[in-house]
Design a protein around this motif. Structure first.
Motif, PDB file in Angstrom:
ATOM      1  N   UNK A   1     -25.150  -3.602  41.127  1.00 29.59           N
ATOM      2  CA  UNK A   1     -25.833  -4.789  41.229  1.00 29.59           C
ATOM      3  C   UNK A   1     -25.148  -5.916  40.519  1.00 29.59           C
ATOM      4  N   UNK A   2     -24.263  -6.835  41.059  1.00 33.84           N
ATOM      5  CA  UNK A   2     -23.627  -7.947  40.182  1.00 33.84           C
ATOM      6  C   UNK A   2     -23.898  -9.341  40.674  1.00 33.84           C
ATOM      7  N   UNK A   3     -23.099 -10.331  39.898  1.00 29.24           N
ATOM      8  CA  UNK A   3     -23.602 -11.521  40.137  1.00 29.24           C
ATOM      9  C   UNK A   3     -22.292 -12.617  40.342  1.00 29.24           C
ATOM     10  N   UNK A   4     -21.676 -12.518  41.613  1.00 28.57           N
ATOM     11  CA  UNK A   4     -20.804 -13.149  41.987  1.00 28.57           C
ATOM     12  C   UNK A   4     -21.064 -14.844  42.266  1.00 28.57           C
ATOM     13  N   UNK A   5     -20.159 -15.525  42.395  1.00 30.14           N
ATOM     14  CA  UNK A   5     -20.504 -16.911  42.901  1.00 30.14           C
ATOM     15  C   UNK A   5     -20.009 -17.117  44.336  1.00 30.14           C
TER      16      UNK A   5
ATOM     17  N   UNK B   1     -22.350 -24.447  45.829  1.00 28.84           N
ATOM     18  CA  UNK B   1     -21.865 -23.171  45.175  1.00 28.84           C
ATOM     19  C   UNK B   1     -23.067 -22.813  44.432  1.00 28.84           C
ATOM     20  N   UNK B   2     -23.203 -21.337  44.673  1.00 31.62           N
ATOM     21  CA  UNK B   2     -24.382 -20.858  43.939  1.00 31.62           C
ATOM     22  C   UNK B   2     -23.896 -19.419  43.134  1.00 31.62           C
ATOM     23  N   UNK B   3     -24.399 -19.113  42.187  1.00 30.22           N
ATOM     24  CA  UNK B   3     -24.158 -18.046  41.444  1.00 30.22           C
ATOM     25  C   UNK B   3     -25.234 -16.888  41.904  1.00 30.22           C
ATOM     26  N   UNK B   4     -25.199 -15.999  42.457  1.00 32.36           N
ATOM     27  CA  UNK B   4     -26.303 -15.036  42.841  1.00 32.36           C
ATOM     28  C   UNK B   4     -26.335 -13.595  41.889  1.00 32.36           C
ATOM     29  N   UNK B   5     -27.557 -13.643  41.459  1.00 33.89           N
ATOM     30  CA  UNK B   5     -27.812 -12.402  40.575  1.00 33.89           C
ATOM     31  C   UNK B   5     -27.936 -10.944  41.164  1.00 33.89           C
ATOM     32  N   UNK B   6     -28.178 -11.011  42.404  1.00 28.71           N
ATOM     33  CA  UNK B   6     -28.621  -9.628  43.041  1.00 28.71           C
ATOM     34  C   UNK B   6     -27.766  -9.542  44.396  1.00 28.71           C
TER      35      UNK B   6
ATOM     36  N   UNK C   1     -30.861  -3.064  38.252  1.00 30.24           N
ATOM     37  CA  UNK C   1     -30.479  -2.359  39.368  1.00 30.24           C
ATOM     38  C   UNK C   1     -31.915  -1.487  39.717  1.00 30.24           C
ATOM     39  N   UNK C   2     -32.702  -1.018  38.545  1.00 29.90           N
ATOM     40  CA  UNK C   2     -33.883  -0.353  38.731  1.00 29.90           C
ATOM     41  C   UNK C   2     -34.979  -1.535  39.447  1.00 29.90           C
ATOM     42  N   UNK C   3     -35.041  -2.760  38.989  1.00 32.20           N
ATOM     43  CA  UNK C   3     -35.912  -3.832  39.609  1.00 32.20           C
ATOM     44  C   UNK C   3     -35.647  -3.919  41.051  1.00 32.20           C
TER      45      UNK C   3
ATOM     46  N   UNK D   1     -36.820  -0.775  43.135  1.00 34.10           N
ATOM     47  CA  UNK D   1     -38.242  -1.012  43.414  1.00 34.10           C
ATOM     48  C   UNK D   1     -38.660  -1.901  44.184  1.00 34.10           C
ATOM     49  N   UNK D   2     -38.221  -2.899  44.197  1.00 36.97           N
ATOM     50  CA  UNK D   2     -38.496  -4.155  45.175  1.00 36.97           C
ATOM     51  C   UNK D   2     -38.085  -3.828  46.694  1.00 36.97           C
ATOM     52  N   UNK D   3     -36.825  -3.096  46.471  1.00 37.39           N
ATOM     53  CA  UNK D   3     -36.340  -2.787  48.012  1.00 37.39           C
ATOM     54  C   UNK D   3     -37.309  -1.536  48.769  1.00 37.39           C
ATOM     55  N   UNK D   4     -37.796  -0.765  47.793  1.00 40.60           N
ATOM     56  CA  UNK D   4     -38.484   0.384  48.322  1.00 40.60           C
ATOM     57  C   UNK D   4     -39.759  -0.384  48.972  1.00 40.60           C
TER      58      UNK D   4
END
Length: 236
Positions: free
Chosen positions: A28-32, A39-44, A156-158, A161-164
């Motif tokens: 899980x990375x944080x591209x712009x 223009x947004x930088x996303x963390x997930x 990644x763990x968060x 869990x949220x995805x499950x």
């Protein structure tokens, strides 16, 4: 296949200090992500090396200032995002995705299929990159050499869990819809078996034609109360 002439290698220097459960975490990375509006930088953003398409969720599209009118038609249908269900995107859009920082970065235009679903991620994407899932890192060639982006085990763990939790929601909703359809069908079938001129109460009980009256207290000659029973019942 741009940049394929640039070699990408991994060395002992890339090895992180701690590698819990190597290969067991999502990258899980944080591209712009860049649009004409914002223009947004996303963390997930989930980097899926095995994916055949790039997915952008509707909430992320809204964050980027995009609307349905900004999308192009698409005929794509895919499986796997929601277990046991297929999904048809609401459209597609081409966006610039940037990895790196102001000193060293690379920007690449990517086509995204936009879906009207909830997710623990902002987007799922594939790139011309070399991911290392044990190190939780990704390398890609850039104008000044390799651009290395590092993931985060906790994030990644968060996300996992949220995805499950979210994955169960559409399945439970579909099971409820199926149950409602079964109950409705059962009610319609029961109603069809009852003659239209009779109410449900009348049809629920009809005495047999072969009946007789029996005093409630046969030893009391003055008793005027009776019950109606079938003539075929045992005398006891």
């Amino acid at each position: 296949m741009h940049w394929s002439e640039r070699p990408v290698t991994w060395t002992r220097e890339d090895h992180p200090a701690v590698t819990p459960n190597p290969g067991g975490y999502a990258l899980v990375l944080n591209p712009t992500i860049i649009t004409p509006q914002r223009t947004c930088k996303f963390s997930r953003v989930f980097i899926d090396g095995g994916s055949s398409i790039n997915i952008l969720y509707r909430d992320t599209m809204t964050m980027l200032g995009l609307e349905a009118k900004d999308l192009e038609p698409t005929r794509t249908i895919f499986h796997g995002i929601v277990p046991d269900f297929s999904c048809s995107p609401i459209g597609r859009v081409r966006l610039d995705v940037l990895f790196g920082d102001s000193s060293h970065f690379r920007c690449e235009p990517i086509w995204f299929e936009v879906v009207d679903l909830s997710s623990a991620y902002h987007a799922l994407a594939k790139f011309m990159v070399v991911p290392h899932y044990a190190y939780l890192k990704m390398k890609r060639p850039g104008p000044k050499g390799l651009v290395t982006i590092t993931g985060d085990y906790r994030k990644s763990l968060e996300c996992a869990r949220d995805g499950a939790k979210l994955a169960k929601s559409p399945i439970i909703a579909e099971e409820r819809r199926q149950l409602d359809r079964v109950v409705t069908l059962a009610n319609e079938t029961s109603a069809a078996l009852i003659p239209a001129e009779e109410s449900a109460d009348e049809a629920s009980f009809k005495p047999s034609k072969e009946t007789k009256k029996v005093k409630l207290n046969p030893k009391d000659p003055s008793c005027s109360k009776y019950v109606v029973v079938g003539t075929r019942l045992d005398s006891k």
